[in-house]
Design an enzyme around this catalytic site. Structure first.
Site, mmCIF file in Angstrom:
data_model
loop_
_atom_site.group_PDB
_atom_site.id
_atom_site.type_symbol
_atom_site.label_atom_id
_atom_site.label_comp_id
_atom_site.label_asym_id
_atom_site.label_seq_id
_atom_site.Cartn_x
_atom_site.Cartn_y
_atom_site.Cartn_z
ATOM 1 N N CYS A 4 -48.285 -32.587 2.801
ATOM 2 C CA CYS A 4 -47.204 -33.244 2.062
ATOM 3 C C CYS A 4 -45.852 -32.697 2.515
ATOM 4 C CB CYS A 4 -47.367 -33.022 0.554
ATOM 5 S SG CYS A 4 -46.043 -33.775 -0.420
ATOM 6 N N LYS A 39 -56.392 -31.704 4.314
ATOM 7 C CA LYS A 39 -55.653 -32.837 4.885
ATOM 8 C C LYS A 39 -54.373 -32.286 5.484
ATOM 9 C CE LYS A 39 -53.916 -37.498 3.907
ATOM 10 N NZ LYS A 39 -52.518 -37.362 4.345
#
Length: 306
Positions: free
Chosen positions: A105, A147
């Site tokens: 992110c 991720k």
């Protein structure tokens, strides 16, 4: 009823696994239920802060909702402490099939708090968080994944993933852009380098708008699965091969939202995304101004027979 398969089993099946991404505000139960009807194999929750989730019953109740049909499911956490991530993972383990650590992110608030993309420069911490979760939950069918985004230097990306793999990683999702990139082309060569370097499966992510594009990305990167975010918001039936959102999908979204008590703002916003290519400009302007669930239901019934 077909036997449910774990994320690990799916990704080792030899066919492309279709994955719905973790999207803040959007990847909630009703939307996950919808995309599962249209060919999605595996769903992620929105990103949840692990420390608050582990310590607060109120946070758990507000951030995580699921049901028996919502499987296989991976819960994504933002964390920067191994103990927080392990505690949060233990809390969801009875209700999910895996947990994922967000290491990609790029939002300023996340990076400033030590979450998300800043972990790309902390491979030892990522390794330790993966190791701690795997030590607490040794079941090999319960996946522990990360991720990530890629570095400019692909070698650094590969090294990060290798360290996590050695700590017990089940798979990695690679968004093929750096933390600073937004709309640049996806770096398929970097994703391929990770895929070639690891024994665990890789899921590729980035700029997929159709199922054909998903299959092409998998072929170009050697990935076992493809994760889609914005493409699924615009067309939740993407993985079923529909080029645009079919009216049946709009009807299914209404039914699912009403059954699960989805707040109007969420029900309406998802339909705004779905109607982008389905409706004329004048219809979109009218639809976007609606302010109640009843008005939405009436509009779709009158204009589209939904």
């Amino acid at each position: 009823m077909a036997e449910r398969r774990s994320p690990v089993e799916l990704l080792q099946s030899g066919r492309m696994v279709r994955v719905s991404a973790p999207m803040v505000r959007y990847s909630k139960l009703a939307f996950r239920s919808l995309v599962r009807r249209y060919g999605c194999d595996l769903c992620f929750t929105p990103m949840i802060l692990a420390d608050a989730f582990a310590r607060s019953l109120r946070a758990r109740d507000s951030e995580f909702t699921t049901n028996a049909a919502d499987r296989p499911l991976i819960v994504q956490f933002a964390a920067n402490d191994p103990h927080d991530l392990a505690a949060a993972s233990l809390a969801v383990a009875p209700y999910a099939d895996g947990v994922d650590l967000n290491c990609g992110c790029p939002q300023r608030w996340a990076v400033s708090e030590g979450y998300g993309a800043c972990l790309l420069d902390k491979p030892e911490l990522v390794r330790d968080m993966v190791r701690q979760v795997r030590a607490k939950i040794p079941d090999p069918n319960f996946s522990v994944s990360i991720k990530i985004r890629v570095h400019e230097d692909t070698g650094r990306t590969v090294e990060l993933c290798r360290r996590a793999e050695a700590a017990g990683l089940s798979f990695v999702t690679v968004h093929g852009r750096t933390a600073r990139e937004r709309h640049q082309p996806v770096r398929t060569a970097a994703v391929r380098a990770v895929s070639d370097a690891l024994a665990v499966p890789v899921v590729a992510n980035g700029d997929v708008r159709t199922d054909e594009e998903a299959r092409r990305l998998a072929a170009d990167t050697g990935a076992s699965g493809v994760m889609v975010a914005r493409g699924l918001l615009a067309n939740p039936a993407l993985f079923a091969g529909f080029p645009d959102t079919p009216l049946a999908c709009v009807r299914d979204w209404l039914d699912s939202s009403l059954a699960l008590g989805v707040p109007f703002c969420c029900l309406h916003q998802h339909l705004v995304f779905m109607m982008e290519r389905l409706a004329s400009r004048s219809d979109r302007l009218s639809f976007n101004s609606l302010s109640s669930t009843a008005a939405v239901v009436d509009f779709l019934a009158e204009r589209y027979g939904v």
